[in-house]
Enzyme design. Structure first.
Site, PDB file in Angstrom:
ATOM      1  N   CYS A   2       0.846  -1.190   0.000  1.00 40.88           N
ATOM      2  CA  CYS A   2       0.000   0.000   0.000  1.00 40.88           C
ATOM      3  C   CYS A   2       0.884   1.243   0.000  1.00 40.88           C
ATOM      4  O   CYS A   2       2.017   1.213   0.453  1.00 40.88           O
ATOM      5  CB  CYS A   2      -0.943   0.066   1.183  1.00 40.88           C
ATOM      6  SG  CYS A   2      -2.000  -1.350   1.376  1.00 40.88           S
ATOM      7  N   ARG A  27       3.939  -0.125  -5.126  1.00 39.48           N
ATOM      8  CA  ARG A  27       3.714  -0.737  -3.817  1.00 39.48           C
ATOM      9  C   ARG A  27       2.398  -1.513  -3.748  1.00 39.48           C
ATOM     10  O   ARG A  27       2.205  -2.324  -2.841  1.00 39.48           O
ATOM     11  CB  ARG A  27       3.703   0.346  -2.736  1.00 39.48           C
ATOM     12  CG  ARG A  27       5.049   0.988  -2.518  1.00 39.48           C
ATOM     13  CD  ARG A  27       4.947   2.035  -1.456  1.00 39.48           C
ATOM     14  NE  ARG A  27       4.758   1.447  -0.143  1.00 39.48           N
ATOM     15  CZ  ARG A  27       5.727   1.203   0.716  1.00 39.48           C
ATOM     16  NH1 ARG A  27       6.953   1.503   0.400  1.00 39.48           N
ATOM     17  NH2 ARG A  27       5.467   0.685   1.892  1.00 39.48           N
ATOM     18  N   TRP A  77      -3.037  -2.604  -1.585  1.00 40.55           N
ATOM     19  CA  TRP A  77      -2.731  -3.995  -1.883  1.00 40.55           C
ATOM     20  C   TRP A  77      -3.520  -4.775  -0.839  1.00 40.55           C
ATOM     21  O   TRP A  77      -3.195  -4.756   0.346  1.00 40.55           O
ATOM     22  CB  TRP A  77      -1.234  -4.247  -1.748  1.00 40.55           C
ATOM     23  CG  TRP A  77      -0.799  -5.605  -2.195  1.00 40.55           C
ATOM     24  CD1 TRP A  77      -0.443  -5.985  -3.453  1.00 40.55           C
ATOM     25  CD2 TRP A  77      -0.650  -6.776  -1.381  1.00 40.55           C
ATOM     26  NE1 TRP A  77      -0.097  -7.305  -3.474  1.00 40.55           N
ATOM     27  CE2 TRP A  77      -0.208  -7.822  -2.221  1.00 40.55           C
ATOM     28  CE3 TRP A  77      -0.848  -7.042  -0.032  1.00 40.55           C
ATOM     29  CZ2 TRP A  77       0.038  -9.106  -1.752  1.00 40.55           C
ATOM     30  CZ3 TRP A  77      -0.611  -8.324   0.439  1.00 40.55           C
ATOM     31  CH2 TRP A  77      -0.173  -9.343  -0.426  1.00 40.55           C
ATOM     32  N   ASN A 103      -1.685   1.705   6.107  1.00 38.42           N
ATOM     33  CA  ASN A 103      -0.822   0.668   5.565  1.00 38.42           C
ATOM     34  C   ASN A 103      -0.465  -0.250   6.727  1.00 38.42           C
ATOM     35  O   ASN A 103      -0.041   0.231   7.773  1.00 38.42           O
ATOM     36  CB  ASN A 103       0.429   1.361   4.998  1.00 38.42           C
ATOM     37  CG  ASN A 103       1.400   0.390   4.382  1.00 38.42           C
ATOM     38  OD1 ASN A 103       1.081  -0.785   4.216  1.00 38.42           O
ATOM     39  ND2 ASN A 103       2.575   0.884   4.041  1.00 38.42           N
ATOM     40  N   GLY A 104      -0.665  -1.568   6.580  1.00 36.91           N
ATOM     41  CA  GLY A 104      -0.345  -2.495   7.671  1.00 36.91           C
ATOM     42  C   GLY A 104      -1.527  -3.397   7.970  1.00 36.91           C
ATOM     43  O   GLY A 104      -2.491  -3.456   7.207  1.00 36.91           O
ATOM     44  N   GLU A 487      16.201 -17.951  -9.746  1.00 38.47           N
ATOM     45  CA  GLU A 487      15.886 -16.545  -9.977  1.00 38.47           C
ATOM     46  C   GLU A 487      15.313 -16.333 -11.383  1.00 38.47           C
ATOM     47  O   GLU A 487      14.335 -15.593 -11.557  1.00 38.47           O
ATOM     48  CB  GLU A 487      17.145 -15.692  -9.752  1.00 38.47           C
ATOM     49  CG  GLU A 487      17.024 -14.222 -10.083  1.00 38.47           C
ATOM     50  CD  GLU A 487      15.912 -13.496  -9.340  1.00 38.47           C
ATOM     51  OE1 GLU A 487      15.341 -14.049  -8.390  1.00 38.47           O
ATOM     52  OE2 GLU A 487      15.589 -12.366  -9.740  1.00 38.47           O
ATOM     53  N   LYS A 491      11.612 -14.856 -12.148  1.00 35.49           N
ATOM     54  CA  LYS A 491      11.353 -13.682 -13.000  1.00 35.49           C
ATOM     55  C   LYS A 491      10.251 -14.002 -14.007  1.00 35.49           C
ATOM     56  O   LYS A 491       9.344 -13.217 -14.208  1.00 35.49           O
ATOM     57  CB  LYS A 491      12.613 -13.256 -13.779  1.00 35.49           C
ATOM     58  CG  LYS A 491      13.678 -12.515 -13.030  1.00 35.49           C
ATOM     59  CD  LYS A 491      13.366 -11.089 -12.663  1.00 35.49           C
ATOM     60  CE  LYS A 491      12.672 -11.000 -11.359  1.00 35.49           C
ATOM     61  NZ  LYS A 491      13.418 -10.959 -10.153  1.00 35.49           N
ATOM     62  N   GLU A 494       6.802 -14.330 -12.216  1.00 34.96           N
ATOM     63  CA  GLU A 494       6.154 -13.146 -11.659  1.00 34.96           C
ATOM     64  C   GLU A 494       5.672 -12.148 -12.702  1.00 34.96           C
ATOM     65  O   GLU A 494       4.689 -11.458 -12.462  1.00 34.96           O
ATOM     66  CB  GLU A 494       6.992 -12.474 -10.560  1.00 34.96           C
ATOM     67  CG  GLU A 494       8.250 -11.795 -10.991  1.00 34.96           C
ATOM     68  CD  GLU A 494       8.974 -11.135  -9.816  1.00 34.96           C
ATOM     69  OE1 GLU A 494       8.340 -10.727  -8.839  1.00 34.96           O
ATOM     70  OE2 GLU A 494      10.210 -11.017  -9.892  1.00 34.96           O
ATOM     71  N   HIS A 510      14.838 -37.419 -10.068  1.00 33.51           N
ATOM     72  CA  HIS A 510      14.231 -37.902  -8.823  1.00 33.51           C
ATOM     73  C   HIS A 510      12.768 -37.475  -8.702  1.00 33.51           C
ATOM     74  O   HIS A 510      12.241 -37.392  -7.605  1.00 33.51           O
ATOM     75  CB  HIS A 510      15.044 -37.416  -7.615  1.00 33.51           C
ATOM     76  CG  HIS A 510      16.451 -37.925  -7.638  1.00 33.51           C
ATOM     77  ND1 HIS A 510      16.765 -39.244  -7.417  1.00 33.51           N
ATOM     78  CD2 HIS A 510      17.625 -37.308  -7.915  1.00 33.51           C
ATOM     79  CE1 HIS A 510      18.070 -39.413  -7.541  1.00 33.51           C
ATOM     80  NE2 HIS A 510      18.618 -38.247  -7.838  1.00 33.51           N
ATOM     81  N   LYS A 610       6.000  -4.038  -4.532  1.00 30.39           N
ATOM     82  CA  LYS A 610       7.452  -3.875  -4.450  1.00 30.39           C
ATOM     83  C   LYS A 610       7.976  -4.063  -3.030  1.00 30.39           C
ATOM     84  O   LYS A 610       9.028  -4.652  -2.823  1.00 30.39           O
ATOM     85  CB  LYS A 610       7.824  -2.483  -4.967  1.00 30.39           C
ATOM     86  CG  LYS A 610       9.304  -2.264  -5.141  1.00 30.39           C
ATOM     87  CD  LYS A 610       9.829  -3.019  -6.325  1.00 30.39           C
ATOM     88  CE  LYS A 610      11.319  -2.832  -6.526  1.00 30.39           C
ATOM     89  NZ  LYS A 610      11.863  -3.891  -7.403  1.00 30.39           N
TER      90      LYS A 610
HETATM   91  C1  AGP Z   1      11.511  -9.834  -6.835  1.00 34.38           C
HETATM   92  O1  AGP Z   1      11.407  -9.774  -8.218  1.00 34.38           O
HETATM   93  C2  AGP Z   1      10.252 -10.012  -6.154  1.00 34.38           C
HETATM   94  N1  AGP Z   1       9.350  -8.972  -6.491  1.00 34.38           N
HETATM   95  C3  AGP Z   1      10.256 -10.415  -4.696  1.00 34.38           C
HETATM   96  O2  AGP Z   1      10.545 -11.771  -4.664  1.00 34.38           O
HETATM   97  C4  AGP Z   1      11.219  -9.704  -3.738  1.00 34.38           C
HETATM   98  O3  AGP Z   1      12.530 -10.030  -4.041  1.00 34.38           O
HETATM   99  C5  AGP Z   1      10.884 -10.112  -2.293  1.00 34.38           C
HETATM  100  O4  AGP Z   1       9.594  -9.682  -1.984  1.00 34.38           O
HETATM  101  C6  AGP Z   1      11.865  -9.587  -1.288  1.00 34.38           C
HETATM  102  O5  AGP Z   1      11.885  -8.198  -1.282  1.00 34.38           O
HETATM  103  P1  AGP Z   1      13.089  -7.379  -0.673  1.00 34.38           P
HETATM  104  O6  AGP Z   1      14.309  -7.714  -1.437  1.00 34.38           O
HETATM  105  O7  AGP Z   1      12.664  -5.953  -0.828  1.00 34.38           O
HETATM  106  O8  AGP Z   1      13.211  -7.776   0.769  1.00 34.38           O
END
Ligand code: AGP
Length: 615
Positions: A2, A27, A77, A103-104, A487, A491, A494, A510, A610
Site C-alpha cells: 500500500c 507498492r 494492496w 498501511n499495515g 531466480e 522472474k 512473476e 528424482h 514492491k
Molecule cells: C523480486 O522480483 C520479487 N518482487 C520479490 O521476490 C522480492 O525479491 C521479495 O519480496 C523480497 O523483497 P526485498 O528484497 O525488498 O526484501
C-alpha cells in the site's frame, strides 16, 4: 505494501497527491482513493484497479472540487477484504467527517470492531482500517482534539500501522502515526508532506524526517511536530534524500524493468569503485564493522532474505564457503521467524533486502539481534527500517528500482556478496592468492560482459518469441548457478504468470522428469570449465530423450550444443564462480520479452507489490 501520501500546502493538492501515488504505484495497485479537504468538507474519491481509473473518476467529478487545501491518498494492496470499491481507502466514520488511510494489518480489529458496533458504529467495509476510522472518530467526539484522538486510538491497536488522518473540524492539520510500517514526513516551505516512501515526495523536497515506531506527527502547512505516544515532543533529525526525481523516469524505455536491466553495468561499476580498484590490493569494505580478529575467528554466518534477495543469498553462501571457508546457512525469513534457531552472539547474521522494508526479514533480523548476533544488512535502501537495525550496513547503491520485478538490485546484491566473500577470504588468508587475484580481475570485467549481452538482444528476443506460448518451464543448473535457475524461473513466473520452476539439475531424475514431454521446455545453464558442465549436459540429454524442447544458456563454443538444443542464448566467457552475476541478465531479458509478447503488465504484475510490509 500500500502507498500513502498526505499533503497540506499551496500547490494543487489533487495533483500532488495523485503524482505521489503514481510514484508509489509499485507498492500496490488493487484500488486507490483520495480524501480532499475542500470548502469546509471532506470529499472522497475512490476507484478500483489502477490509478488511471482514479484519474478518470476525478476528471468525471471535477466540477465538485473548488479549492482543496489538504488531502490524503492511498493505493491499496488488499489484505483484509477483497479488492473492491467499498474496501478501498480512505475510510470514514459514521458522520463522514473523518478520513483515514492505512498501511499495515491491525491484528485485534475484530474485537475492536465488535466493541465499536455496540457503540453504534456502522461498518461499510470488511477492512481492518475502517476500525481505525471509527475508533479515532469516537475519541475525537470526547476530546475535540485530533492529535489526542489519534494518540488515544493507536494505543488500542495491535499489529502494524502507518496511518494518515484528517478531520473536517480540525482543518489545518493532518496527523500521521506509525508502528511496524514505514512513514516519513517531507519538509517544504509553506507546505509539508506525509508518505509511506520517498518517491512520493522527491519531486517537491529532499528534506525528510523518518518516523519511528510509536511516534505521531502533527503536520500543518508551516510546522511539523513529532511526539511519542504519550505526547512528549521529540526532536528529530532532518535527513536529505539521496535520490533525484529523474530516477523515476523511464528515460525512453518502454518499461522500468527494461531500463533497470540496462542500468546494471553502471550499477556494478559504481558499486566496485572505491572497494575494488586494484587487483593487487585488498578489497576495502569499511562498512563491515567487525574487527579483523573477530572475522578471522568467525565460523558461522546466517543469511536471511525473501524472494529474489533469497536467491542472492544462495549465491552468497556458495561463494563465502568457497572463498572464505566459513559455514553459511541461508533461510527464508518467513521460516526463520517461526522456529528455534541456534543463532547466538558469535553468529554473523546477514539480512538481504532490496526494499529494506520486508516485514518477515525485519522480524527475523530483530530476533537475531535479540540473541546478540552482529547484524549486517545488504540493501538498496540505506534509509529503510531494516538499515536502521544494522550494526554493519552495505548499501548496494543501485538507484531506486521501480519495477516490481527486481533486476538491478539483484545483481548489486550479488556484487556485494562477491566483495564480502573476497574481503573475508583476504582476512582469513588461507585461500590461494592467485585464485583471488584472478577473481578480482574478472569481477572488474563483469560490467563489460553485461554490456556485451545488452548490446544485442536479438537471440534472446527470438527465443522469447519461440517459447512464449508454452505454459510450463523447468530451469536447471547446478552449484553456484542453481540460484540463477531459481531466480530466472521466478522472474518468468512473476511477470508472465507462466509456471516456471528452478531445479537442481541432478534432482531432475528424482521426480520432475515425470512431467517432461514436448510441452515442457527445459532451460539449462551451462558454464564450460565449471565442475558440473558435463553433468548438466547429460541431464539435458535425459530431458531431450523425453521429448522436451531444450534451451541452453551458455558461454560454450562447443558445436554440439547447437545440435542438442532447440535454442541457444550465448553469454560471454566467464568463470563458473562469477557466472551468476552475468547469467542472470539474459534470464531477466527472456522473462521480460516473453511477458512483453504476451502483453502482460511488466512493471506491475498482478497480486504483487514492491515492498512486502506485511508478514
Ligand atoms: C523480486 O522480483 C520479487 N518482487 C520479490 O521476490 C522480492 O525479491 C521479495 O519480496 C523480497 O523483497 P526485498 O528484497 O525488498 O526484501
Amino acid at each position: 505494501m500500500c502507498g500513502i501520501v498526505g499533503y497540506i500546502g499551496y500547490r494543487n493538492v489533487t495533483d500532488v497527491i495523485f503524482k505521489g501515488l503514481t510514484n508509489l504505484e509499485y507498492r500496490g495497485y488493487d484500488s486507490a482513493g483520495l480524501a480532499l479537504r475542500d470548502e469546509n468538507e471532506i470529499k472522497i474519491y475512490k476507484s478500483l484497479g489502477k490509478l488511471v481509473n482514479l484519474k478518470n473518476e476525478l476528471e468525471k467529478r471535477k466540477s465538485e472540487l473548488k479549492n482543496p487545501v489538504s488531502g490524503i491518498g492511498h493505493i491499496r494492496w488488499a489484505t483484509h477484504g477483497s479488492a473492491s470499491l467499498v474496501n478501498a481507502h480512505p475510510h470514514t466514520c459514521n458522520c463522514g467527517k473523518l478520513a483515514v488511510v492505512h498501511n499495515g494489518i491491525i491484528e485485534n480489529y475484530k474485537e475492536l470492531r465488535e466493541e465499536l458496533i455496540k457503540k453504534g458504529c456502522i461498518f461499510k467495509s470488511q477492512t481492518d482500517t475502517e476500525t481505525i476510522a471509527h475508533l479515532i472518530a469516537h475519541e475525537y467526539a470526547n476530546t475535540k482534539n485530533l492529535e489526542n484522538a489519534v494518540r488515544n486510538s493507536v494505543k488500542k491497536l495491535q499489529g502494524a500501522y502507518a496511518i494518515c488522518v484528517m478531520h473536517k473540524d480540525s482543518p489545518d492539520e493532518i496527523i500521521g502515526a506509525r508502528k511496524h510500517a514505514p512513514m516519513l514526513i517531507g519538509i517544504g516551505e509553506n507546505e509539508n508532506f506525509i508518505a509511506s516512501d520517498t518517491p512520493a515526495i522527491i519531486e517537491y523536497t529532499k528534506k525528510t524526517i523518518y518516523l519511528d515506531d510509536n511516534e505521531i506527527a502533527i503536520v500543518t502547512k508551516n510546522r511539523v511536530k513529532i511526539t511519542d505516544i504519550n505526547g512528549n515532543i521529540i526532536e528529530k533529525r532532518i535527513e536529505i534524500l539521496p535520490w533525484e526525481p529523474v530516477s523515476l523516469s523511464k528515460l525512453g524505455y518502454k518499461h522500468f524493468m527494461l531500463k533497470e536491466i540496462h542500468e546494471q553495468p553502471d550499477v556494478i561499476r559504481n558499486e566496485l569503485s572505491g572497494k575494488l580498484y586494484d587487483i593487487d590490493a585488498n578489497v576495502i569494505l569499511n562498512e563491515v564493522k567487525l574487527n579483523a580478529e573477530t572475522l578471522k575467528n568467525l565460523n558461522k554466518i546466517e543469511i536471511i532474505a525473501c524472494g529474489t534477495s533469497l536467491h542472492a543469498a544462495l549465491v552468497g553462501k556458495y561463494i563465502i564457503e568457497d572463498l572464505a571457508g566459513i559455514s553459511v546457512e541461508v533461510e527464508a525469513s518467513s521460516e526463520y521467524i517461526y522456529r528455534k534457531t541456534t543463532t547466538n552472539a558469535s553468529t554473523l547474521v546477514i539480512g538481504v533486502s532490496q526494499s529494506g522494508e520486508t516485514a518477515d526479514t525485519i522480524t527475523a533480523i530483530k530476533q537475531a539481534k535479540e540473541k546478540g548476533a552482529h547484524i549486517l544488512i545488504i540493501t538498496n535502501r540505506p534509509d529503510s527500517n531494516m538499515a536502521r537495525l544494522a550494526d554493519s550496513l552495505i548499501p548496494v547503491n543501485a538507484g531506486i528500482e521501480v519495477s516490481v520485478a527486481a533486476t538491478k538490485s539483484y545483481t548489486a546484491q550479488l556484487i556485494s556478496f562477491y566483495l564480502l566473500a573476497i574481503y573475508l577470504a583476504e582476512i582469513k588468508t588461507h585461500t590461494n592468492k592467485e585464485y583471488i587475484k584472478n577473481l578480482k580481475h574478472e569481477l572488474i570485467q563483469v560490467p563489460a560482459k553485461i554490456e556485451e549481452i545488452l548490446s544485442d538482444t536479438t537471440q534472446i528476443q527470438a527465443c522469447a518469441k519461440q517459447f512464449s506460448s508454452y505454459k510450463n518451464f523447468i530451469y536447471i543448473a547446478r552449484g553456484v548457478n542453481l540460484a540463477t535457475a531459481l531466480e530466472g524461473a521466478l522472474k518468468l513466473k512473476e511477470i508472465s504468470y507462466i509456471n516456471a520452476t528452478g531445479y537442481a539439475a541432478g534432482e531432475l531424475k528424482h521426480g520432475p522428469i515425470a512431467m517432461l514431454d514436448e510441452t515442457m521446455p527445459v532451460l539449462s545453464i551451462l558454464i564450460p570449465g565449471g565442475i558440473t558442465y558435463e553433468k548438466i549436459l547429460s541431464n539435458s540429454e535425459e530431458a531431450k530423450a523425453r521429448n522436451a524442447k531444450l534451451i541452453a544458456l551458455t558461454s560454450s563454443d562447443d558445436g554440439n550444443i547447437a545440435n542438442l538444443f532447440d535454442a541457444v542464448i550465448k553469454i560471454p566467457k566467464i568463470s563458473e564462480i562469477l557466472s551468476p552475476a552475468v547469467a542472470c541478465v539474459p534470464l531477466q531479458l527472456l522473462a521480460y520479452y516473453i511477458a512483453e509478447f504476451l502483453g502482460k503488465d511488466v512493471d506491475q504484475p498482478r497480486n504483487l507489490a514492491k515492498s512486502v510490509t506485511v508478514e
